[in-house]
Motif scaffolding. Structure first.
Motif, PDB file in Angstrom:
ATOM      1  N   HIS A 180       6.337 -36.184 -43.560  1.00 22.26           N
ATOM      2  CA  HIS A 180       4.935 -35.753 -43.530  1.00 22.26           C
ATOM      3  C   HIS A 180       4.655 -34.802 -42.360  1.00 22.26           C
ATOM      4  CE1 HIS A 180       4.249 -38.690 -46.607  1.00 22.26           C
ATOM      5  NE2 HIS A 180       4.589 -39.698 -45.815  1.00 22.26           N
ATOM      6  N   GLY A 181       5.705 -34.389 -41.652  1.00 21.76           N
ATOM      7  CA  GLY A 181       5.535 -33.462 -40.529  1.00 21.76           C
ATOM      8  C   GLY A 181       5.122 -34.133 -39.242  1.00 21.76           C
ATOM      9  N   ILE A 182       5.222 -35.480 -39.176  1.00 28.44           N
ATOM     10  CA  ILE A 182       4.882 -36.229 -37.951  1.00 28.44           C
ATOM     11  C   ILE A 182       6.198 -36.659 -37.312  1.00 28.44           C
ATOM     12  CG2 ILE A 182       3.689 -38.263 -37.031  1.00 28.44           C
ATOM     13  CD1 ILE A 182       1.895 -38.089 -39.607  1.00 28.44           C
ATOM     14  N   ILE A 183       6.560 -35.998 -36.196  1.00 28.01           N
ATOM     15  CA  ILE A 183       7.889 -36.241 -35.611  1.00 28.01           C
ATOM     16  C   ILE A 183       7.846 -36.843 -34.210  1.00 28.01           C
ATOM     17  CG2 ILE A 183       9.040 -34.452 -36.993  1.00 28.01           C
ATOM     18  CD1 ILE A 183       8.913 -32.692 -34.388  1.00 28.01           C
ATOM     19  N   CYS A 184       6.641 -36.954 -33.636  1.00 27.12           N
ATOM     20  CA  CYS A 184       6.559 -37.507 -32.275  1.00 27.12           C
ATOM     21  C   CYS A 184       5.251 -38.279 -32.099  1.00 27.12           C
ATOM     22  CB  CYS A 184       6.668 -36.398 -31.232  1.00 27.12           C
ATOM     23  SG  CYS A 184       5.285 -35.245 -31.264  1.00 27.12           S
ATOM     24  N   ILE A 185       5.122 -38.944 -30.980  1.00 26.15           N
ATOM     25  CA  ILE A 185       3.963 -39.806 -30.729  1.00 26.15           C
ATOM     26  C   ILE A 185       2.675 -38.991 -30.604  1.00 26.15           C
ATOM     27  CG2 ILE A 185       3.951 -39.982 -28.181  1.00 26.15           C
ATOM     28  CD1 ILE A 185       4.047 -43.149 -28.783  1.00 26.15           C
ATOM     29  N   GLU A 186       2.768 -37.753 -30.102  1.00 26.66           N
ATOM     30  CA  GLU A 186       1.582 -36.891 -29.996  1.00 26.66           C
ATOM     31  C   GLU A 186       1.078 -36.488 -31.385  1.00 26.66           C
ATOM     32  OE1 GLU A 186      -0.510 -35.906 -27.655  1.00 26.66           O
ATOM     33  OE2 GLU A 186       0.525 -37.043 -26.114  1.00 26.66           O
ATOM     34  N   ASP A 187       2.017 -36.253 -32.325  1.00 30.74           N
ATOM     35  CA  ASP A 187       1.638 -35.969 -33.725  1.00 30.74           C
ATOM     36  C   ASP A 187       0.898 -37.160 -34.317  1.00 30.74           C
ATOM     37  OD1 ASP A 187       2.814 -33.497 -33.703  1.00 30.74           O
ATOM     38  OD2 ASP A 187       4.649 -34.101 -34.709  1.00 30.74           O
ATOM     39  N   LEU A 188       1.406 -38.363 -34.014  1.00 31.54           N
ATOM     40  CA  LEU A 188       0.813 -39.602 -34.532  1.00 31.54           C
ATOM     41  C   LEU A 188      -0.607 -39.789 -33.998  1.00 31.54           C
ATOM     42  CD1 LEU A 188       1.465 -42.127 -36.266  1.00 31.54           C
ATOM     43  CD2 LEU A 188       2.320 -43.224 -34.202  1.00 31.54           C
ATOM     44  N   VAL A 189      -0.782 -39.565 -32.691  1.00 31.06           N
ATOM     45  CA  VAL A 189      -2.107 -39.676 -32.060  1.00 31.06           C
ATOM     46  C   VAL A 189      -3.075 -38.684 -32.702  1.00 31.06           C
ATOM     47  CG1 VAL A 189      -3.399 -39.259 -29.912  1.00 31.06           C
ATOM     48  CG2 VAL A 189      -1.268 -40.565 -29.841  1.00 31.06           C
ATOM     49  N   HIS A 190      -2.616 -37.454 -32.903  1.00 30.60           N
ATOM     50  CA  HIS A 190      -3.458 -36.392 -33.481  1.00 30.60           C
ATOM     51  C   HIS A 190      -3.860 -36.726 -34.910  1.00 30.60           C
ATOM     52  CE1 HIS A 190      -4.299 -32.357 -35.256  1.00 30.60           C
ATOM     53  NE2 HIS A 190      -4.884 -32.173 -34.083  1.00 30.60           N
ATOM     54  N   GLU A 191      -2.903 -37.214 -35.693  1.00 30.48           N
ATOM     55  CA  GLU A 191      -3.159 -37.552 -37.110  1.00 30.48           C
ATOM     56  C   GLU A 191      -4.183 -38.685 -37.220  1.00 30.48           C
ATOM     57  OE1 GLU A 191      -2.565 -36.727 -41.148  1.00 30.48           O
ATOM     58  OE2 GLU A 191      -1.706 -35.679 -39.416  1.00 30.48           O
ATOM     59  N   ILE A 192      -4.064 -39.696 -36.338  1.00 27.54           N
ATOM     60  CA  ILE A 192      -4.991 -40.832 -36.359  1.00 27.54           C
ATOM     61  C   ILE A 192      -6.377 -40.393 -35.882  1.00 27.54           C
ATOM     62  CG2 ILE A 192      -5.528 -43.067 -35.270  1.00 27.54           C
ATOM     63  CD1 ILE A 192      -3.302 -43.392 -37.310  1.00 27.54           C
ATOM     64  N   LEU A 193      -6.423 -39.669 -34.762  1.00 31.36           N
ATOM     65  CA  LEU A 193      -7.701 -39.270 -34.169  1.00 31.36           C
ATOM     66  C   LEU A 193      -8.503 -38.351 -35.084  1.00 31.36           C
ATOM     67  CD1 LEU A 193      -9.412 -39.436 -31.486  1.00 31.36           C
ATOM     68  CD2 LEU A 193      -8.347 -37.275 -30.868  1.00 31.36           C
ATOM     69  N   LYS A 194      -7.816 -37.393 -35.698  1.00 26.45           N
ATOM     70  CA  LYS A 194      -8.501 -36.397 -36.544  1.00 26.45           C
ATOM     71  C   LYS A 194      -8.627 -36.844 -37.996  1.00 26.45           C
ATOM     72  CE  LYS A 194      -9.045 -33.461 -33.237  1.00 26.45           C
ATOM     73  NZ  LYS A 194     -10.400 -33.222 -32.735  1.00 26.45           N
ATOM     74  N   VAL A 195      -8.090 -38.038 -38.315  1.00 25.32           N
ATOM     75  CA  VAL A 195      -8.060 -38.561 -39.690  1.00 25.32           C
ATOM     76  C   VAL A 195      -7.541 -37.457 -40.620  1.00 25.32           C
ATOM     77  CG1 VAL A 195      -9.366 -39.821 -41.469  1.00 25.32           C
ATOM     78  CG2 VAL A 195     -10.041 -40.007 -39.094  1.00 25.32           C
ATOM     79  N   GLY A 196      -6.289 -37.060 -40.353  1.00 23.72           N
ATOM     80  CA  GLY A 196      -5.657 -35.958 -41.076  1.00 23.72           C
ATOM     81  C   GLY A 196      -5.274 -36.319 -42.502  1.00 23.72           C
ATOM     82  N   PRO A 197      -4.625 -35.373 -43.212  1.00 24.65           N
ATOM     83  CA  PRO A 197      -4.261 -35.609 -44.623  1.00 24.65           C
ATOM     84  C   PRO A 197      -3.269 -36.755 -44.828  1.00 24.65           C
ATOM     85  CG  PRO A 197      -3.291 -33.560 -43.790  1.00 24.65           C
ATOM     86  CD  PRO A 197      -4.256 -34.029 -42.761  1.00 24.65           C
ATOM     87  N   HIS A 198      -2.488 -37.072 -43.785  1.00 28.92           N
ATOM     88  CA  HIS A 198      -1.512 -38.167 -43.905  1.00 28.92           C
ATOM     89  C   HIS A 198      -1.914 -39.373 -43.046  1.00 28.92           C
ATOM     90  CE1 HIS A 198       1.027 -35.466 -46.147  1.00 28.92           C
ATOM     91  NE2 HIS A 198       0.997 -34.595 -45.165  1.00 28.92           N
ATOM     92  N   PHE A 199      -3.251 -39.551 -42.907  1.00 33.60           N
ATOM     93  CA  PHE A 199      -3.760 -40.675 -42.106  1.00 33.60           C
ATOM     94  C   PHE A 199      -3.297 -42.017 -42.676  1.00 33.60           C
ATOM     95  CE2 PHE A 199      -6.960 -44.006 -41.547  1.00 33.60           C
ATOM     96  CZ  PHE A 199      -7.055 -44.063 -40.170  1.00 33.60           C
ATOM     97  N   LYS A 200      -3.333 -42.134 -44.001  1.00 35.29           N
ATOM     98  CA  LYS A 200      -2.980 -43.406 -44.652  1.00 35.29           C
ATOM     99  C   LYS A 200      -1.552 -43.815 -44.311  1.00 35.29           C
ATOM    100  CE  LYS A 200      -2.794 -45.639 -49.170  1.00 35.29           C
ATOM    101  NZ  LYS A 200      -2.832 -45.426 -50.638  1.00 35.29           N
ATOM    102  N   GLU A 201      -0.607 -42.860 -44.432  1.00 37.83           N
ATOM    103  CA  GLU A 201       0.807 -43.139 -44.144  1.00 37.83           C
ATOM    104  C   GLU A 201       0.998 -43.467 -42.658  1.00 37.83           C
ATOM    105  OE1 GLU A 201      -0.269 -40.510 -45.813  1.00 37.83           O
ATOM    106  OE2 GLU A 201       0.720 -40.524 -47.778  1.00 37.83           O
ATOM    107  N   ALA A 202       0.330 -42.688 -41.789  1.00 37.73           N
ATOM    108  CA  ALA A 202       0.459 -42.905 -40.339  1.00 37.73           C
ATOM    109  C   ALA A 202      -0.108 -44.259 -39.936  1.00 37.73           C
ATOM    110  CB  ALA A 202      -0.248 -41.780 -39.579  1.00 37.73           C
ATOM    111  N   ASN A 203      -1.258 -44.624 -40.525  1.00 36.89           N
ATOM    112  CA  ASN A 203      -1.908 -45.891 -40.186  1.00 36.89           C
ATOM    113  C   ASN A 203      -1.110 -47.087 -40.721  1.00 36.89           C
ATOM    114  OD1 ASN A 203      -3.982 -47.343 -38.936  1.00 36.89           O
ATOM    115  ND2 ASN A 203      -5.142 -47.489 -40.829  1.00 36.89           N
ATOM    116  N   ASN A 204      -0.535 -46.935 -41.916  1.00 30.64           N
ATOM    117  CA  ASN A 204       0.286 -48.012 -42.474  1.00 30.64           C
ATOM    118  C   ASN A 204       1.579 -48.194 -41.679  1.00 30.64           C
ATOM    119  OD1 ASN A 204      -1.496 -48.715 -44.466  1.00 30.64           O
ATOM    120  ND2 ASN A 204      -0.530 -47.487 -46.053  1.00 30.64           N
TER     121      ASN A 204
END
Length: 246
Positions: A180-204
């Motif tokens: 999903h293009g999330i390769i590091c902890i900063e990507d994960l923080v950004h995806e969660i904070l901004k509720v990005g297109p892959h929020f569901k996968e990141a949150n799960n």
């Protein structure tokens, strides 16, 4: 055979030769894999650094824009109303005594199986309806960048093959969320904070946060926050509670 032994030649069995050849091949393959991994890690480090830089700039610009809009509204004699939050953080504050089975089921669906467990949720009609049902047992609000970062960096665990793995290395995140293009902890923080297109996968991927009892304790679990208690929606004041529980 006798003639060869007489000449002083050493006979090596074919099985030993095959074993030596196989070991050499394995060693060569392993060396090649290590070299490839080293090159990939070096590239990843550059990419992670550049992404972190971009995210930091984005957060900074957003904060400056918010300050500018508030000043502009104040100058015109009005108030700046912030846009509706897209992200919630929910903490369970009560146990299972005298709980309705439906309420217990909703808490299980929200992955809040233990007291002082916390999860991120996307704000939509379905989640708000669920929260309305379990409101006496949870407290929730809108986390800011600092809270999201602190929670993931300090208490972040990932779900890898149904196992709870600490986020001590970016490779753990890349292994599960790399597609999903999330390769590091900063990507994960950004995806969660901004509720990005892959929020569901990141949150799960994130295991429910196991928080400690709040420093200084809770006021009154059974009452709503607006009545001087602890349950229900506390909006931006959730950040203060996260500080005490993290």
């Amino acid at each position: 055979m006798g003639d060869e032994a007489a000449k002083g030649g050493v006979i090596v069995p074919e099985s030993v030769l095959k074993k030596q050849k196989r070991a050499e091949e394995w060693e060569e393959t392993k060396k090649k894999e290590i070299d490839e991994k080293r090159v990939k890690n070096a590239e990843n480090r550059k990419l992670i650094f550049s992404r972190a830089k971009v995210y930091a700039k984005e957060y900074d610009e957003q904060e400056k824009e918010l300050i500018r809009l508030k000043r502009e509204a104040k100058f015109k004699g009005g108030f700046y109303v912030e846009p509706e939050a897209k992200l919630l953080f929910i903490i369970r504050i009560r146990g299972i005594n005298r709980m309705h089975p439906r309420t217990r089921k909703i808490l299980q669906l929200l992955r809040l199986r233990q007291i002082f467990n916390g999860v991120f949720l996307k704000v939509n009609k379905a989640t708000l309806n669920m929260l309305h049902r379990v409101e006496p047992y949870v407290t929730y609000g809108y986390p800011n960048l600092k809270s999201v970062k602190e929670l993931i960096y300090k208490r972040g665990y990932g779900k890898v093959n149904k196992q709870r793995i600490a986020l001590t290395d970016n490779s753990v995140i890349e292994q599960v969320l790399g597609k999903h293009g999330i390769i590091c902890i900063e990507d994960l923080v950004h995806e969660i904070l901004k509720v990005g297109p892959h929020f569901k996968e990141a949150n799960n991927f994130l295991w429910p946060f196991k928080l400690k009892a709040p420093l200084g304790g809770l006021k009154k679990k059974r009452n709503h926050y607006v009545e001087g208690g602890d349950a229900g929606n506390r909006e931006n004041y959730i950040n203060e509670l996260i500080r005490r529980m993290n």
